[in-house]
Scaffold this active site. Structure first.
Site, PDB file in Angstrom:
ATOM      1  N   HIS A 178      -2.209   0.523  -0.134  1.00  0.00           N
ATOM      2  CA  HIS A 178      -3.485  -0.042   0.304  1.00  0.00           C
ATOM      3  C   HIS A 178      -4.357  -0.201  -0.946  1.00  0.00           C
ATOM      4  O   HIS A 178      -4.537   0.771  -1.693  1.00  0.00           O
ATOM      5  CB  HIS A 178      -4.205   0.902   1.259  1.00  0.00           C
ATOM      6  CG  HIS A 178      -3.674   0.919   2.661  1.00  0.00           C
ATOM      7  ND1 HIS A 178      -2.365   1.152   2.960  1.00  0.00           N
ATOM      8  CD2 HIS A 178      -4.300   0.708   3.852  1.00  0.00           C
ATOM      9  CE1 HIS A 178      -2.205   1.093   4.275  1.00  0.00           C
ATOM     10  NE2 HIS A 178      -3.354   0.828   4.844  1.00  0.00           N
TER      11      HIS A 178
ATOM     12  N   HIS B 226       2.052  -4.210   8.575  1.00  0.00           N
ATOM     13  CA  HIS B 226       0.979  -3.245   8.285  1.00  0.00           C
ATOM     14  C   HIS B 226       0.493  -2.652   9.606  1.00  0.00           C
ATOM     15  O   HIS B 226      -0.393  -3.196  10.262  1.00  0.00           O
ATOM     16  CB  HIS B 226      -0.149  -3.979   7.534  1.00  0.00           C
ATOM     17  CG  HIS B 226      -1.256  -3.083   7.076  1.00  0.00           C
ATOM     18  ND1 HIS B 226      -2.054  -3.383   5.997  1.00  0.00           N
ATOM     19  CD2 HIS B 226      -1.722  -1.891   7.534  1.00  0.00           C
ATOM     20  CE1 HIS B 226      -2.946  -2.430   5.817  1.00  0.00           C
ATOM     21  NE2 HIS B 226      -2.768  -1.511   6.752  1.00  0.00           N
TER      22      HIS B 226
ATOM     23  N   ASP C  11      -2.923  -3.178  11.783  1.00  0.00           N
ATOM     24  CA  ASP C  11      -3.421  -1.955  11.134  1.00  0.00           C
ATOM     25  C   ASP C  11      -3.426  -0.758  12.088  1.00  0.00           C
ATOM     26  O   ASP C  11      -2.457  -0.010  12.139  1.00  0.00           O
ATOM     27  CB  ASP C  11      -4.823  -2.212  10.538  1.00  0.00           C
ATOM     28  CG  ASP C  11      -5.125  -1.325   9.344  1.00  0.00           C
ATOM     29  OD1 ASP C  11      -4.221  -0.609   8.893  1.00  0.00           O
ATOM     30  OD2 ASP C  11      -6.273  -1.350   8.858  1.00  0.00           O
ATOM     31  N   ASP C  12      -4.530  -0.561  12.816  1.00  0.00           N
ATOM     32  CA  ASP C  12      -4.669   0.557  13.770  1.00  0.00           C
ATOM     33  C   ASP C  12      -5.147  -0.019  15.103  1.00  0.00           C
ATOM     34  O   ASP C  12      -6.322   0.135  15.477  1.00  0.00           O
ATOM     35  CB  ASP C  12      -5.694   1.576  13.236  1.00  0.00           C
ATOM     36  CG  ASP C  12      -5.283   2.125  11.875  1.00  0.00           C
ATOM     37  OD1 ASP C  12      -4.397   2.989  11.832  1.00  0.00           O
ATOM     38  OD2 ASP C  12      -5.838   1.650  10.853  1.00  0.00           O
TER      39      ASP C  12
ATOM     40  N   HIS D  27      -0.109   1.349  11.248  1.00  0.00           N
ATOM     41  CA  HIS D  27      -0.031   2.817  11.179  1.00  0.00           C
ATOM     42  C   HIS D  27       0.302   3.315  12.572  1.00  0.00           C
ATOM     43  O   HIS D  27      -0.479   3.078  13.505  1.00  0.00           O
ATOM     44  CB  HIS D  27      -1.372   3.390  10.731  1.00  0.00           C
ATOM     45  CG  HIS D  27      -1.829   2.876   9.398  1.00  0.00           C
ATOM     46  ND1 HIS D  27      -1.620   3.547   8.223  1.00  0.00           N
ATOM     47  CD2 HIS D  27      -2.470   1.721   9.054  1.00  0.00           C
ATOM     48  CE1 HIS D  27      -2.125   2.858   7.212  1.00  0.00           C
ATOM     49  NE2 HIS D  27      -2.634   1.728   7.686  1.00  0.00           N
TER      50      HIS D  27
ATOM     51  N   GLU E 216      -9.188  -2.982  -0.083  1.00  0.00           N
ATOM     52  CA  GLU E 216      -9.712  -3.059   1.297  1.00  0.00           C
ATOM     53  C   GLU E 216     -11.235  -2.915   1.173  1.00  0.00           C
ATOM     54  O   GLU E 216     -11.972  -3.830   1.475  1.00  0.00           O
ATOM     55  CB  GLU E 216      -9.103  -1.937   2.149  1.00  0.00           C
ATOM     56  CG  GLU E 216      -9.637  -1.871   3.579  1.00  0.00           C
ATOM     57  CD  GLU E 216      -9.079  -0.690   4.383  1.00  0.00           C
ATOM     58  OE1 GLU E 216      -8.450   0.204   3.799  1.00  0.00           O
ATOM     59  OE2 GLU E 216      -9.296  -0.670   5.618  1.00  0.00           O
TER      60      GLU E 216
END
Ligand code: HPA
Ligand code: ZN
Length: 333
Positions: A200, A20, A281-282, A22, A203
């Site tokens: 997703h 996961h 994630d980010d 991005h 969340e």
């Protein structure tokens, strides 16, 4: 060496996979600044420090606004290559041997950037990652769920021309008010084209969105899914079907899903027998890559080395690697 130092060393040295991530969320302020100059794209920040200090978010939407603004500096194939290559160097540093990367084509095609420019830049960096470091990867294309399903069909058409590079499709962006059921026809079409599906869900949104992702979008994995513990029946189904949940602890803290890491429900999910693992994630926006996520979370939740092994094994088991490669990595943990 105290106990935590040995846990930290274990985390750093063990081979890991990430499911996961991005790629646009790995855009570090330094590269954002460099590309804004190179491409003469204005950003609302005067310095790298100013960019970093703007990263205070109150929820998912407040992050997405800054994240899409940041992506505006990405214009050429070289930019997408450089972005991806920088992430690959982080994988090398963190001993990530396999990674499955999301990209958001609609945040680029909406600005007039060709789909091919984006996918080719990312893909060339991943080919180099394999040949230079032996790092394997897959690409997953995400649809922006705040947009209409009709617009997403356009981007699916592009993806079908790049089936050799894209293994699956996902669903990201603003969750609340954009339920998975909005995209049922789109995901049916993607499955017909041979793409695997993920989404997703849970969340910020309710357990119902996880149910819909499983039943309507036929997902192989749920991204995040931390809201599942609110629904006992759902937990039973997730366990029964062995559906992976790609949890991102530092992201959840930065976006105020939990108030502090000590209160994150990852350990409870593990103890419930759910197939969870840790992801970043980010990472450029949320304060750390995979090793930092694992180390900070282990510290906050008092994880034992056995728990960490389960998390890392779950990640390989839930990946889109073939069975032989999965087993070969699992034997090394
Ligand atoms: N959630 C939804 N959309 C996103 C995220 C996320 O954590 N990161 C990038 N796009
Ligand atoms: Zn995400």
């Amino acid at each position: 060496m105290n106990n935590f130092e040995s846990i930290e060393n274990f985390i750093k040295n063990v081979p890991k996979s990430e499911l996961h991530l991005h790629i646009e969320g790995s855009l570090e302020p330094e590269l954002m600044f460099k590309l804004s100059k190179r491409n003469k794209v204005e950003i609302p920040f005067k310095s790298i420090e100013e960019i970093r200090s703007a990263y205070n978010f109150s929820n998912l939407d407040s992050f997405l606004k800054i994240y899409y603004e940041g992506s505006n500096v990405l214009i050429t194939e070289q930019d997408f290559f450089d972005l991806t290559w920088e992430y690959i160097l982080k994988c090398k540093r963190d001993n990530i041997v396999h990674t499955e990367i999301f990209f958001d084509p609609q945040s680029h095609t909406e600005r007039g950037i060709e789909f091919d420019t984006v996918i080719n830049g990312i893909n060339k960096a991943l080919i180099k990652a394999k040949s230079e470091f032996g790092i394997t990867s897959e690409i997953i294309m995400c649809f922006l769920r705040h947009l209409d399903e009709e617009l997403c069909f356009e981007v699916l058409k592009h993806a079908t021309k790049h089936k050799d590079k894209i293994i699956g499709v996902g669903l990201d962006s603003s969750e609340k008010g954009n339920p998975p059921q909005k995209f049922k026809r789109l995901f049916d079409a993607a499955i017909k084209e041979g793409f695997l599906t993920v989404a997703h869900a849970g969340e910020e949104g309710p357990p119902e969105y996880i149910w819909e992702s499983i039943n309507l979008l036929k997902v192989k994995r749920i991204d995040h899914g931390v809201q599942c513990l609110k629904d006992k029946k759902l937990v039973e189904i997730l366990k029964e079907k062995n559906i992976p949940l790609t949890v991102c602890p530092l992201s959840n803290i930065k976006l105020c899903v939990f108030d502090k890491l000590e209160n994150h429900n990852l350990k409870e999910m593990l103890d419930n027998g759910l197939r969870v693992m840790v992801n970043s994630d980010d990472p450029a926006y949320f304060g750390g890559y995979l090793n930092t996520n694992l180390i900070e979370t282990s510290k906050a939740l008092n994880l034992r080395i056995e728990d960490i092994k389960v998390l890392i094994k779950n990640s390989f088991k839930s990946s889109f690697l073939d069975e032989k490669s999965k087993n070969s990595w699992l034997n090394k943990i």
